[in-house]
Scaffold this motif. Structure first.
Motif, PDB file in Angstrom:
ATOM      1  N   ASP A  80      39.371  49.624  35.380  1.00 18.33           N
ATOM      2  CA  ASP A  80      40.002  48.833  34.465  1.00 18.33           C
ATOM      3  C   ASP A  80      39.587  47.203  34.576  1.00 18.33           C
ATOM      4  O   ASP A  80      39.977  46.288  33.988  1.00 18.33           O
ATOM      5  CB  ASP A  80      41.429  48.679  34.712  1.00 18.33           C
TER       6      ASP A  80
ATOM      7  N   TRP B  47      33.586  48.491  37.521  1.00 21.87           N
ATOM      8  CA  TRP B  47      32.373  49.064  37.048  1.00 21.87           C
ATOM      9  C   TRP B  47      31.122  48.688  37.921  1.00 21.87           C
ATOM     10  O   TRP B  47      30.293  49.572  38.163  1.00 21.87           O
ATOM     11  CB  TRP B  47      31.993  48.872  35.493  1.00 21.87           C
TER      12      TRP B  47
ATOM     13  N   PRO C 188      39.678  55.413  38.137  1.00 19.24           N
ATOM     14  CA  PRO C 188      40.172  55.125  36.712  1.00 19.24           C
ATOM     15  C   PRO C 188      41.486  54.609  36.424  1.00 19.24           C
ATOM     16  O   PRO C 188      42.428  55.105  37.110  1.00 19.24           O
ATOM     17  CB  PRO C 188      40.076  56.978  36.127  1.00 19.24           C
ATOM     18  N   GLU C 189      41.473  53.812  35.377  1.00 22.78           N
ATOM     19  CA  GLU C 189      42.759  53.312  35.061  1.00 22.78           C
ATOM     20  C   GLU C 189      43.823  54.396  34.885  1.00 22.78           C
ATOM     21  O   GLU C 189      45.110  54.289  35.228  1.00 22.78           O
ATOM     22  CB  GLU C 189      42.675  52.302  33.920  1.00 22.78           C
ATOM     23  N   ASN C 190      43.504  55.367  34.188  1.00 23.74           N
ATOM     24  CA  ASN C 190      44.353  56.361  33.740  1.00 23.74           C
ATOM     25  C   ASN C 190      45.007  57.018  34.722  1.00 23.74           C
ATOM     26  O   ASN C 190      46.313  57.917  34.490  1.00 23.74           O
ATOM     27  CB  ASN C 190      43.707  57.238  32.637  1.00 23.74           C
TER      28      ASN C 190
ATOM     29  N   ASN D 138      36.606  55.337  34.577  1.00 20.09           N
ATOM     30  CA  ASN D 138      37.194  54.402  33.729  1.00 20.09           C
ATOM     31  C   ASN D 138      38.079  53.202  34.471  1.00 20.09           C
ATOM     32  O   ASN D 138      39.368  53.148  34.289  1.00 20.09           O
ATOM     33  CB  ASN D 138      38.420  55.145  32.709  1.00 20.09           C
TER      34      ASN D 138
END
Ligand code: NAD
Length: 339
Positions: free
Chosen positions: A148, A153, A125-127, A146
């Protein structure tokens, strides 16, 4: 003699892996949509099939009866200039997903004993990767998902695809999440090259006293694993009882400017770095600067725990070996241009 198949063996990691599998005494069949640019067929395999793995008929032909293992490395991919600009998203997702859909099904149909799948750290995930000094890439941090990029994906989808085939059809799958693999005999120019090859090429091409561009502010962090270590890690994962997904990478994190400085130091030249980003980048290239997440580093605790593996080569050594190869390519190219 074990019979194995390497899909994407005309590419960087697949070529090195196929070569090692052949040297280890296996019978190796390779399939790729292109020939390997730097290895002869005889160096890496017993049979090379030139074919498009998005076509199920090709996959049915390539994944033959009597083969024990499939190493699935074929993907529509490249460096930041290919997968992070957004311009290739549809092809990246469509082509790679089709390959994996075909391979998973055919591996079950032909009773393949083990399948290795090369996922990527780009699925994290990017976060969790906003702070360049403290990125979190622990395997369990993958969800809520998530990534980026669409490339990430697709990798996540295909991980789940292989795991579903494991649950429903008992397909023995091993999944690794590679973190920036580099080394000689990989893409070094043309837009699909990754950061280490790009920096080393620029250092080799730039004259003493000159300057070269580094995309972004150069403060984004990454780690880079030398190809031989990657091959060793893949083979030990395949021989283990552990399925993954597990990181295969280095924990030696550097900023991109540090990577560029390392390339310059190896070249022995006096070169200045010019960071290009924001509006200046857009004006020059016509797309947003594709630097990816702010921070990423491999977290090898799970691999260490399950397989006892440690990275043994420092980044500077791998970069030096790769520079020697790239510098030769650069001088051969400029010689050809002069002639
Ligand atoms: P690569 O591009 O050199 O190799 C991929 C190969 O797949 C290429 O030779 C390409 O021709 C082949 N291919 C693509 N579409 C095909 C098709 N339709 N039919 C047949 N062959 C096809 O890339 P690589 O660096 O060797 O990466 C190998 C695998 O590891 C990929 O799945 C990649 O996503 C993954 N990975 C690599 C890195 C890295 O740092 N190199 C990092 C994370 C994940």
């Amino acid at each position: 003699m074990k019979k194995v198949i390497v899909l994407g063996g005309g590419g960087f990691i697949g070529g090195h892996l196929a070569k090692r599998l052949k040297e280890d005494g296996n019978y190796v069949r390779v399939c790729d949509i292109k020939n390997h640019e730097y290895f002869n067929h005889e160096e890496i395999c017993n049979e090379f099939i030139l074919g498009d793995l998005t076509d199920p008929k090709t996959v049915a032909l390539v994944i033959g009866e009597g083969y024990e293992e499939v190493y699935q490395l074929a993907a529509d991919m490249g460096g930041a200039g290919y997968i992070f600009t957004g311009q290739n998203d549809a092809n990246v997702m469509h082509n790679s997903a089709l390959i994996n859909l075909n391979v998973a099904k055919e591996a079950v149909a032909k009773g393949i004993k083990k399948v290795f799948y090369s996922s990527s750290a780009c699925m994290y995930p990017e976060n969790n990767q906003l702070d360049p000094n403290n990125p979190n890439c622990e395997e369990s941090s993958a969800y809520p998902a998530n990534p980026d990029s669409e490339y990430g994906w697709e990798k996540l989808f295909s991980e789940r695809l292989y795991m579903a085939f494991n649950r429903n059809y008992k397909l023995d799958v091993k999944i690794a999440r590679f973190h920036n693999i580099f080394g000689p005999k990989g893409t070094w120019k043309g837009g699909k090259e990754k950061a280490p090859a790009a920096m080393l090429r620029k250092a080799a091409e730039t004259p003493n006293g000159g300057e070269f561009e580094v995309w972004g502010d150069g403060q984004q962090t990454r780690s880079f694993l030398y190809i031989d270590e990657c091959v060793n890690a893949v083979l030990s994962l395949m021989q283990s009882k552990f399925a993954g997904p597990v990181n295969i990478g280095s924990e030696e994190m550097v900023t991109i400017n540090q990577l560029a400085e390392m390339a310059i130091k190896i070249s022995g030249k006096n070169i200045t770095i010019k960071n290009i980003h924001g509006e200046e980048f857009f004006k020059t290239y016509g797309f947003k600067c594709p630097t990816g997440v702010r921070g990423r580093n491999s977290d090898n605790r799970l691999f260490r725990e399950k397989l006892g593996w440690e990275v043994s080569k420092p980044l500077i050594e791998g970069m030096t070996e790769t520079y020697e190869w790239i510098e030769q390519k650069v001088s051969n190219t400029s010689l050809a241009e002069v002639v």
